[in-house]
Design an enzyme around this catalytic site. Structure first.
Site, PDB file in Angstrom:
ATOM      1  N   GLY A 245     -40.994 -28.423  27.030  1.00  0.00           N
ATOM      2  CA  GLY A 245     -41.329 -28.773  25.658  1.00  0.00           C
ATOM      3  C   GLY A 245     -41.119 -27.733  24.584  1.00  0.00           C
ATOM      4  O   GLY A 245     -40.949 -28.111  23.415  1.00  0.00           O
ATOM      5  N   GLU A 283     -41.380 -26.095  32.973  1.00  0.00           N
ATOM      6  CA  GLU A 283     -40.094 -26.806  33.085  1.00  0.00           C
ATOM      7  C   GLU A 283     -39.333 -26.819  31.764  1.00  0.00           C
ATOM      8  O   GLU A 283     -39.052 -27.887  31.203  1.00  0.00           O
ATOM      9  CB  GLU A 283     -40.355 -28.257  33.510  1.00  0.00           C
ATOM     10  CG  GLU A 283     -41.104 -28.388  34.802  1.00  0.00           C
ATOM     11  CD  GLU A 283     -41.531 -29.827  35.095  1.00  0.00           C
ATOM     12  OE1 GLU A 283     -41.531 -30.660  34.161  1.00  0.00           O
ATOM     13  OE2 GLU A 283     -41.862 -30.099  36.237  1.00  0.00           O
ATOM     14  N   PRO A 284     -38.978 -25.672  31.235  1.00  0.00           N
ATOM     15  CA  PRO A 284     -38.257 -25.687  29.956  1.00  0.00           C
ATOM     16  C   PRO A 284     -36.795 -26.100  30.116  1.00  0.00           C
ATOM     17  O   PRO A 284     -36.149 -25.758  31.105  1.00  0.00           O
ATOM     18  CB  PRO A 284     -38.348 -24.224  29.496  1.00  0.00           C
ATOM     19  CG  PRO A 284     -38.507 -23.443  30.752  1.00  0.00           C
ATOM     20  CD  PRO A 284     -39.167 -24.322  31.760  1.00  0.00           C
ATOM     21  N   ARG A 321     -28.065 -36.936  19.069  1.00  0.00           N
ATOM     22  CA  ARG A 321     -29.387 -36.614  18.513  1.00  0.00           C
ATOM     23  C   ARG A 321     -29.561 -37.012  17.033  1.00  0.00           C
ATOM     24  O   ARG A 321     -30.600 -37.573  16.681  1.00  0.00           O
ATOM     25  CB  ARG A 321     -29.714 -35.120  18.699  1.00  0.00           C
ATOM     26  CG  ARG A 321     -29.708 -34.680  20.176  1.00  0.00           C
ATOM     27  CD  ARG A 321     -30.272 -33.294  20.395  1.00  0.00           C
ATOM     28  NE  ARG A 321     -31.711 -33.292  20.258  1.00  0.00           N
ATOM     29  CZ  ARG A 321     -32.361 -32.860  19.210  1.00  0.00           C
ATOM     30  NH1 ARG A 321     -31.699 -32.338  18.200  1.00  0.00           N
ATOM     31  NH2 ARG A 321     -33.669 -32.913  19.167  1.00  0.00           N
ATOM     32  N   CYS A 352     -17.317 -47.085  15.310  1.00  0.00           N
ATOM     33  CA  CYS A 352     -17.412 -48.242  14.415  1.00  0.00           C
ATOM     34  C   CYS A 352     -18.851 -48.681  14.226  1.00  0.00           C
ATOM     35  O   CYS A 352     -19.230 -49.793  14.634  1.00  0.00           O
ATOM     36  CB  CYS A 352     -16.537 -49.365  14.944  1.00  0.00           C
ATOM     37  SG  CYS A 352     -14.826 -48.915  14.769  1.00  0.00           S
ATOM     38  N   TYR A 385     -29.381 -31.445  25.349  1.00  0.00           N
ATOM     39  CA  TYR A 385     -29.322 -32.871  25.026  1.00  0.00           C
ATOM     40  C   TYR A 385     -28.122 -33.180  24.130  1.00  0.00           C
ATOM     41  O   TYR A 385     -28.173 -34.067  23.291  1.00  0.00           O
ATOM     42  CB  TYR A 385     -30.640 -33.355  24.415  1.00  0.00           C
ATOM     43  CG  TYR A 385     -31.834 -32.968  25.272  1.00  0.00           C
ATOM     44  CD1 TYR A 385     -32.045 -33.598  26.488  1.00  0.00           C
ATOM     45  CD2 TYR A 385     -32.701 -31.941  24.892  1.00  0.00           C
ATOM     46  CE1 TYR A 385     -33.107 -33.225  27.308  1.00  0.00           C
ATOM     47  CE2 TYR A 385     -33.764 -31.567  25.712  1.00  0.00           C
ATOM     48  CZ  TYR A 385     -33.957 -32.215  26.912  1.00  0.00           C
ATOM     49  OH  TYR A 385     -34.993 -31.841  27.725  1.00  0.00           O
TER      50      TYR A 385
END
Ligand code: LLP
Length: 417
Positions: A245, A283-284, A321, A352, A385
């Protein structure tokens, strides 16, 4: 500029963007765009910063890199050599981690809506399973038999994240076992002949300084709950996992993540509790790779339509994102870093769909140096991400990935369909 970092992102003597000592315009020309570029040293530095922050307080901890953030094999290998463990969210991620050289014992699986087939693949591969539902306990027993070590993901009742989609604890959330079901889950595990060895939380993704207090409250709750679980099962838990997080600054005004306060808070709380002998796990994902990756795009179109428009050669298939969360990503016209001749543009992709924009939304324009067609646009903080959320929508290929190590560049993933 706020985003300049020595040895990572700099402005060179041509007034071009330089990434890990190499000219971004030259990289784009040599390798083509769209192109994800990563700085190896920055990956190592970020991982080491977390490790050092914990090491000041304890040796009894481990870092599970959340590979959903970026699962490129080369990046996994770099982190393995630095001592990382893995947080995997699918049996396929676990397999990729094994391909990168991680032994099974360094991989932990935390899934949601897990199928019997997923469970079977994980059991066959000997991967540790962090359970997130009563249903999973019942089904795992049948698939795995007795004596399997497992942990439980619980929902500590409060969450945090940069967007509602990334808050993973609290009321309207599918993840983890809520407090009201926890005693039942522990009982069911006991009856099933599984061994409960850990308790896990992950409250959400992309929180910064202001949310650390919320996070530390959930740490208290998880420690209290773990202590009760220990009493109930009659033995100490081997580990307590506080999930990932920690955020990164995406905008000039975002504060740096307070790594020391975070690590000190966790360690102090655990060390002064009945859990003091349990290993601390975190858990980064984003913190380790987020700022290490830059997406380079070619500028196809510069034109005034109803609004001034820059059209680039990637879209939300290349970086999801902005369209998905309205996320802000800093943009730099690579060959005009020092230009004062600026204008507000919509920066749009080549898909599109009207929502295919790289500025946070269609109405938010971005002030940028006026570029020429053929120039290169860099989108910063795309290491986490970014590639891992790409798709082949509109039947366009996925971009290439390039790693810079000691001023030499190598392709670490080719363009794929
Ligand atoms: N552990 C678990 C169980 C997770 O679900 C996640 C992220 C992490 C660790 C790592 O979180 P991090 O340290 O990277 O914040 N696509 C979104 C982020 C989704 C995160 C999902 N889970 C984004 O682009 O912001």
């Amino acid at each position: 500029m706020w985003w300049e970092k020595k040895g990572h992102l700099e402005i060179n003597d041509k007034n071009h963007l330089s990434i890990a000592g190499l000219d971004a315009c030259t990289l784009a020309k040599e390798y083509g765009t769209p192109l994800y570029v990563y700085n190896k040293q920055r990956i190592i530095d970020n991982f080491t910063a977390i490790k050092n922050a914990f090491q000041k307080h304890t040796d009894n901890f481990r870092i599970h890199y959340a590979m959903k953030a970026n699962s490129n094999l080369e990046i996994l290998k770099i982190l393995y050599r630095k001592g990382a463990n893995i947080d995997a969210v699918s049996p396929y991620e676990a397999k990729i981690a094994m391909d990168a050289g991680y032994p099974q014992k360094k991989i932990m699986f935390t899934g949601t809506s897990v199928s019997n087939n997923d469970l079977k693949m994980l059991v066959d591969d000997n991967i540790f399973i962090n359970i997130d539902s009563l249903s999973q306990i019942r089904r795992l027993r049948k698939i795995a038999g007795n004596n399997l070590n497992v942990s439980l993901r619980w929902n500590p009742g409060m969450g945090a994240g940069h967007h509602s989609h990334t808050i993973t604890a609290g009321k309207y959330v599918k993840f983890g076992i809520p407090e009201s079901n926890l005693a039942h889950a522990v009982e069911l595990i006991k009856e099933s002949g599984l061994n409960l060895v850990g308790l896990h939380q992950h409250i959400g993704s992309g929180w910064l300084a202001d949310d650390v207090l919320v996070f530390l409250k959930t740490v208290d709750r998880t420690i209290d709950t773990a202590a009760k679980v220990q009493d109930k099962i009659g033995h100490n838990l081997e580990f307590i996992d506080f999930g990932g997080g920690p955020g990164i600054p995406y905008r000039a005004e975002d504060k740096e993540f307070p790594l020391d306060a975070y690590a000190e808070g966790i360690c102090r709380k655990v060390n002064s509790s009945p859990l003091k002998n349990s290993k601390i796990a975190i858990e980064p994902g984003r913190y380790i790779v987020g700022d290490t990756g830059i997406l380079l795009l070619g500028i196809n179109t510069v034109e005034d339509k109803n609004i001034p428009l820059i059209g680039v050669n990637g879209g939300f298939n290349t970086l999801a994102r902005p369209s998905f969360y309205g996320s802000y990503h800093e943009m730099i016209v690579c060959n005009h870093t020092a230009s004062e001749n600026k204008k507000e543009f919509m920066v749009a992709g080549n898909l599109c769909e009207s929502g295919d924009v790289f500025s946070e939304n269609r109405e938010t324009l971005r002030k940028l140096p006026i570029p020429h067609e053929g120039d290169i646009l860099a989108i910063l903080n795309a290491g986490a991400y970014g590639y891992s959320m790409t798709s082949t929508y509109n039947s366009r290929p996925k971009p290439k990935e390039l790693l810079i190590d000691n001023k030499s560049a190598k392709i670490i993933r080719k363009e794929t369909w």
